[in-house]
Design a protein around this motif. Structure first.
Motif, PDB file in Angstrom:
ATOM      1  N   ALA A 179     -52.981 -21.691 102.219  1.00 39.20           N
ATOM      2  CA  ALA A 179     -52.310 -22.797 101.380  1.00 39.20           C
ATOM      3  C   ALA A 179     -53.365 -23.631 100.927  1.00 39.20           C
ATOM      4  O   ALA A 179     -53.344 -23.796  99.564  1.00 39.20           O
ATOM      5  CB  ALA A 179     -51.316 -23.547 102.279  1.00 39.20           C
ATOM      6  N   LEU A 180     -54.268 -23.899 101.621  1.00 42.51           N
ATOM      7  CA  LEU A 180     -55.502 -24.715 101.188  1.00 42.51           C
ATOM      8  C   LEU A 180     -56.238 -24.161 100.063  1.00 42.51           C
ATOM      9  O   LEU A 180     -56.636 -24.896  98.946  1.00 42.51           O
ATOM     10  CB  LEU A 180     -56.388 -24.899 102.498  1.00 42.51           C
ATOM     11  CG  LEU A 180     -57.187 -26.520 102.391  1.00 42.51           C
ATOM     12  CD1 LEU A 180     -56.068 -27.456 102.271  1.00 42.51           C
ATOM     13  CD2 LEU A 180     -57.956 -26.786 103.613  1.00 42.51           C
ATOM     14  N   LEU A 181     -56.573 -22.630 100.122  1.00 47.56           N
ATOM     15  CA  LEU A 181     -57.301 -22.131  99.230  1.00 47.56           C
ATOM     16  C   LEU A 181     -56.472 -22.141  97.830  1.00 47.56           C
ATOM     17  O   LEU A 181     -57.040 -21.798  96.787  1.00 47.56           O
ATOM     18  CB  LEU A 181     -57.403 -20.550  99.624  1.00 47.56           C
ATOM     19  CG  LEU A 181     -58.444 -19.783  99.182  1.00 47.56           C
ATOM     20  CD1 LEU A 181     -59.861 -20.114  99.642  1.00 47.56           C
ATOM     21  CD2 LEU A 181     -58.411 -18.431  99.844  1.00 47.56           C
ATOM     22  N   SER A 182     -55.230 -22.126  97.817  1.00 50.86           N
ATOM     23  CA  SER A 182     -54.357 -21.791  96.605  1.00 50.86           C
ATOM     24  C   SER A 182     -54.015 -23.265  95.966  1.00 50.86           C
ATOM     25  O   SER A 182     -53.631 -23.336  94.764  1.00 50.86           O
ATOM     26  CB  SER A 182     -52.752 -21.368  97.018  1.00 50.86           C
ATOM     27  OG  SER A 182     -52.181 -22.103  97.764  1.00 50.86           O
ATOM     28  N   PHE A 183     -54.397 -24.393  96.753  1.00 55.05           N
ATOM     29  CA  PHE A 183     -54.170 -25.462  96.127  1.00 55.05           C
ATOM     30  C   PHE A 183     -54.525 -25.954  94.747  1.00 55.05           C
ATOM     31  O   PHE A 183     -54.129 -26.699  93.916  1.00 55.05           O
ATOM     32  CB  PHE A 183     -54.010 -26.874  96.950  1.00 55.05           C
ATOM     33  CG  PHE A 183     -53.052 -26.629  98.036  1.00 55.05           C
ATOM     34  CD1 PHE A 183     -51.656 -26.878  97.591  1.00 55.05           C
ATOM     35  CD2 PHE A 183     -53.355 -26.963  99.486  1.00 55.05           C
ATOM     36  CE1 PHE A 183     -50.697 -26.795  98.582  1.00 55.05           C
ATOM     37  CE2 PHE A 183     -52.196 -26.982 100.001  1.00 55.05           C
ATOM     38  CZ  PHE A 183     -50.961 -26.923 100.087  1.00 55.05           C
ATOM     39  N   GLU A 184     -55.982 -25.371  94.637  1.00 54.00           N
ATOM     40  CA  GLU A 184     -56.758 -25.673  93.461  1.00 54.00           C
ATOM     41  C   GLU A 184     -56.058 -25.461  92.183  1.00 54.00           C
ATOM     42  O   GLU A 184     -56.132 -26.242  91.241  1.00 54.00           O
ATOM     43  CB  GLU A 184     -57.999 -24.844  93.676  1.00 54.00           C
ATOM     44  CG  GLU A 184     -59.167 -25.446  94.601  1.00 54.00           C
ATOM     45  CD  GLU A 184     -59.987 -26.535  93.863  1.00 54.00           C
ATOM     46  OE1 GLU A 184     -60.858 -26.098  93.064  1.00 54.00           O
ATOM     47  OE2 GLU A 184     -59.641 -27.626  94.300  1.00 54.00           O
ATOM     48  N   ARG A 185     -55.299 -24.268  92.343  1.00 54.35           N
ATOM     49  CA  ARG A 185     -54.545 -23.700  91.085  1.00 54.35           C
ATOM     50  C   ARG A 185     -53.317 -24.629  90.845  1.00 54.35           C
ATOM     51  O   ARG A 185     -53.133 -24.657  89.662  1.00 54.35           O
ATOM     52  CB  ARG A 185     -54.113 -22.449  91.377  1.00 54.35           C
ATOM     53  CG  ARG A 185     -54.051 -21.433  90.081  1.00 54.35           C
ATOM     54  CD  ARG A 185     -53.342 -20.326  90.480  1.00 54.35           C
ATOM     55  NE  ARG A 185     -52.165 -20.317  90.952  1.00 54.35           N
ATOM     56  CZ  ARG A 185     -51.735 -19.885  92.027  1.00 54.35           C
ATOM     57  NH1 ARG A 185     -52.628 -18.815  92.624  1.00 54.35           N
ATOM     58  NH2 ARG A 185     -50.513 -19.968  92.411  1.00 54.35           N
ATOM     59  N   LEU A 186     -53.002 -25.470  91.573  1.00 53.58           N
ATOM     60  CA  LEU A 186     -51.928 -26.164  91.309  1.00 53.58           C
ATOM     61  C   LEU A 186     -51.677 -27.132  90.108  1.00 53.58           C
ATOM     62  O   LEU A 186     -50.850 -27.065  89.300  1.00 53.58           O
ATOM     63  CB  LEU A 186     -51.419 -26.791  92.880  1.00 53.58           C
ATOM     64  CG  LEU A 186     -50.031 -27.681  92.675  1.00 53.58           C
ATOM     65  CD1 LEU A 186     -48.916 -26.857  92.467  1.00 53.58           C
ATOM     66  CD2 LEU A 186     -50.057 -28.268  93.930  1.00 53.58           C
ATOM     67  N   PHE A 226     -42.468 -26.374  93.071  1.00 53.79           N
ATOM     68  CA  PHE A 226     -41.485 -25.135  93.577  1.00 53.79           C
ATOM     69  C   PHE A 226     -42.178 -23.764  93.111  1.00 53.79           C
ATOM     70  O   PHE A 226     -42.288 -22.961  93.986  1.00 53.79           O
ATOM     71  CB  PHE A 226     -40.062 -25.206  92.893  1.00 53.79           C
ATOM     72  CG  PHE A 226     -39.213 -24.386  93.053  1.00 53.79           C
ATOM     73  CD1 PHE A 226     -38.643 -23.659  94.197  1.00 53.79           C
ATOM     74  CD2 PHE A 226     -38.888 -23.282  91.771  1.00 53.79           C
ATOM     75  CE1 PHE A 226     -37.864 -22.882  94.362  1.00 53.79           C
ATOM     76  CE2 PHE A 226     -38.061 -22.447  92.094  1.00 53.79           C
ATOM     77  CZ  PHE A 226     -37.352 -22.101  93.252  1.00 53.79           C
ATOM     78  N   THR A 227     -42.661 -23.790  91.915  1.00 52.13           N
ATOM     79  CA  THR A 227     -43.444 -22.516  91.593  1.00 52.13           C
ATOM     80  C   THR A 227     -44.604 -22.284  92.528  1.00 52.13           C
ATOM     81  O   THR A 227     -44.867 -21.037  92.556  1.00 52.13           O
ATOM     82  CB  THR A 227     -44.034 -22.735  90.156  1.00 52.13           C
ATOM     83  OG1 THR A 227     -43.172 -23.580  89.418  1.00 52.13           O
ATOM     84  CG2 THR A 227     -44.198 -21.584  89.214  1.00 52.13           C
ATOM     85  N   HIS A 228     -45.276 -23.234  92.813  1.00 54.77           N
ATOM     86  CA  HIS A 228     -46.454 -23.100  93.962  1.00 54.77           C
ATOM     87  C   HIS A 228     -46.041 -22.310  94.999  1.00 54.77           C
ATOM     88  O   HIS A 228     -46.616 -21.348  95.422  1.00 54.77           O
ATOM     89  CB  HIS A 228     -47.241 -24.459  94.032  1.00 54.77           C
ATOM     90  CG  HIS A 228     -48.263 -24.019  95.191  1.00 54.77           C
ATOM     91  ND1 HIS A 228     -48.341 -24.448  96.277  1.00 54.77           N
ATOM     92  CD2 HIS A 228     -49.710 -23.830  94.889  1.00 54.77           C
ATOM     93  CE1 HIS A 228     -49.262 -24.194  96.932  1.00 54.77           C
ATOM     94  NE2 HIS A 228     -50.232 -23.911  95.967  1.00 54.77           N
TER      95      HIS A 228
END
Lengths: 212, 222
Positions: free
Chosen positions: B64-71, B100-102
């Protein structure tokens, strides 16, 4: 009507401008001038409510813009340095999004808009692959279907060719004749009718007042 | 108002499907981290089943941490974030659509691959369902908490490390209750109460976090 009262903007303890007062009535175009770094973009970010002033207030129809953002934003279109266009979406998808989110009450055919900004034939290419001028045109296309009376345009002509500039100037004049208000900055010389056109030149504060 | 929500979700999903590596990388990362453990500590099924909940949850946190950058980061760079803040809708509501999309793009795929991981780590069926339910309730909380962290650090040039420092301590309660629930299930005890606590955290996060995210964005972008 947009009014600024005693606006002071401070960045990193430096005063960019202080006690700025001006008002803009329907049908007027205000050209904000000044050298680089004088605070034009900072002024625009204050006017749209992205940052808050060090002191002073901004009123839209006698309402402080911070007190009722949503109704102010229904009446305001801001195009900044960053275009807000998604590079991985096509021009058409970007425009659809802007239309549905910002001006859903306006009935229109987006193909007409694409024709007007000269992007027909490029509608299925991700915007990242378009030229800088074409990407700018995607962002500027919003002006054609915006029903907002107030337009705040930060350097709208960057990367736009001469004929494009002409087209946009005509659009600005048309908007002003309809009772719209426009605030813009540009380093280009504009050929706008003088009865609609006002200039505001930002100046450095006096020597003793440059720091807070 | 609902149309605005749908438009934001639609735009983000469309953008994500054009850049599929962004969706797939965190999932791959998650699967690989989990598969490394049996390789590292041996394949004793009893041992693996014992530590599986912890492994899966820590891996899910890191993914999840890895994907937050994109948010919000891409939106911040190309100016869409500014424009979203100037939309004639409540920012709090639009932020809900973003989160929600994230979750659709990161939490949901983790749920889909979790049966596979249950097989890797020789989980029993009862334990797997507990794991699945905790992930179902826990991952949206992670997305909401992470969004606050991202919103706070967005203007910083190297916000990634700071984001982990803000985000990881906040997620400790979720980790504790989730692994407790899964442990209880593996001993054949009831775990509904622990799920209810997680559910309460989710309700709290859904009601409060969007306001915090919107306020943090207003501060960070100015």
């Amino acid at each position: 009507m947009l009014e600024c009262k005693n606006l002071t903007c401070v960045r990193e303890e430096r005063v960019l401008f202080n006690n700025l007062n001006f008002a803009l009535s329907p049908g007027e175009i205000l050209h904000v001038e000044g050298p680089n770094g004088i605070g034009k973009t900072s002024l625009f970010r204050l006017l749209v409510g992205l940052s808050s002033p060090y002191s002073g207030d901004i009123y839209w129809q006698q309402q402080n813009i911070m007190s009722d953002r949503e109704s102010y934003y229904q009446n305001m279109l801001y195009l900044g340095h960053k275009s807000g266009v998604k590079p991985e979406l096509t021009a058409l998808e970007n425009l659809q999004f802007f239309h549905r989110l910002y001006n859903p009450s306006v009935e229109l055919d987006l193909w007409d808009i694409l024709t007007l900004v000269g992007l027909v034939g490029y509608e299925n290419i991700p915007t990242a692959q378009l030229s800088a001028g074409q990407q700018r045109r995607v962002a500027l296309a919003r002006m054609w279907f915006s029903d907002c009376p107030l337009w705040i345009l930060d350097e709208p002509f960057t990367a736009i060719d001469k004929s494009g500039v002409k087209v946009i100037e005509n659009l600005l004049i048309k908007h002003a004749h309809k009772g719209g208000m426009i605030i813009l900055t540009t380093h280009q010389d504009l050929s706008l009718p003088t009865d609609l056109y006002k200039k505001l030149t930002l100046q450095k504060p006096a020597i003793g007042e440059q720091y807070v | 108002m609902f149309d605005a929500f749908v438009q934001i979700v639609r735009k983000d999903l469309l953008g994500a499907f054009r850049q599929q590596s962004d969706i797939l990388n965190p999932i791959w990362f998650f699967v690989i981290v989990v598969t490394l453990f049996p390789l590292g500590i041996g394949t004793d099924p009893a041992l693996l089943a014992r530590i599986a909940p912890g492994i899966i949850w820590v891996a899910a946190l890191l993914a999840a941490l890895l994907s937050f950058e994109r948010l919000f980061k891409d939106d911040y760079i190309d100016g869409s974030l500014e424009q979203m803040m100037l939309a004639p809708h409540s920012l709090t509501w639009l932020v809900c659509a973003k989160v929600f999309t994230h979750w659709l793009l990161t939490g949901l795929p983790i749920l889909f691959v979790s049966p596979l991981l249950a097989v890797f780590l020789s989980l029993e069926e009862n334990t797997f369902w507990a794991l699945f339910l905790t992930l179902l309730i826990g991952t949206p909380i992670l997305s909401l908490l992470g969004a606050i962290g991202v919103a706070l650090t967005i203007g910083l040039r190297k916000g990634g490390v700071l984001l982990s420092l803000i985000m990881l301590p906040l997620s400790i309660p979720i980790l504790i209750f989730s692994t407790m629930a899964i442990d209880a299930a593996s001993f054949g005890q009831p775990y509904l109460g622990l799920l209810a606590l997680l559910g309460a955290m989710l309700v709290g996060a859904i009601t409060l976090a969007p306001f915090a995210i919107a306020a943090s964005l207003r501060v960070s972008v100015s």
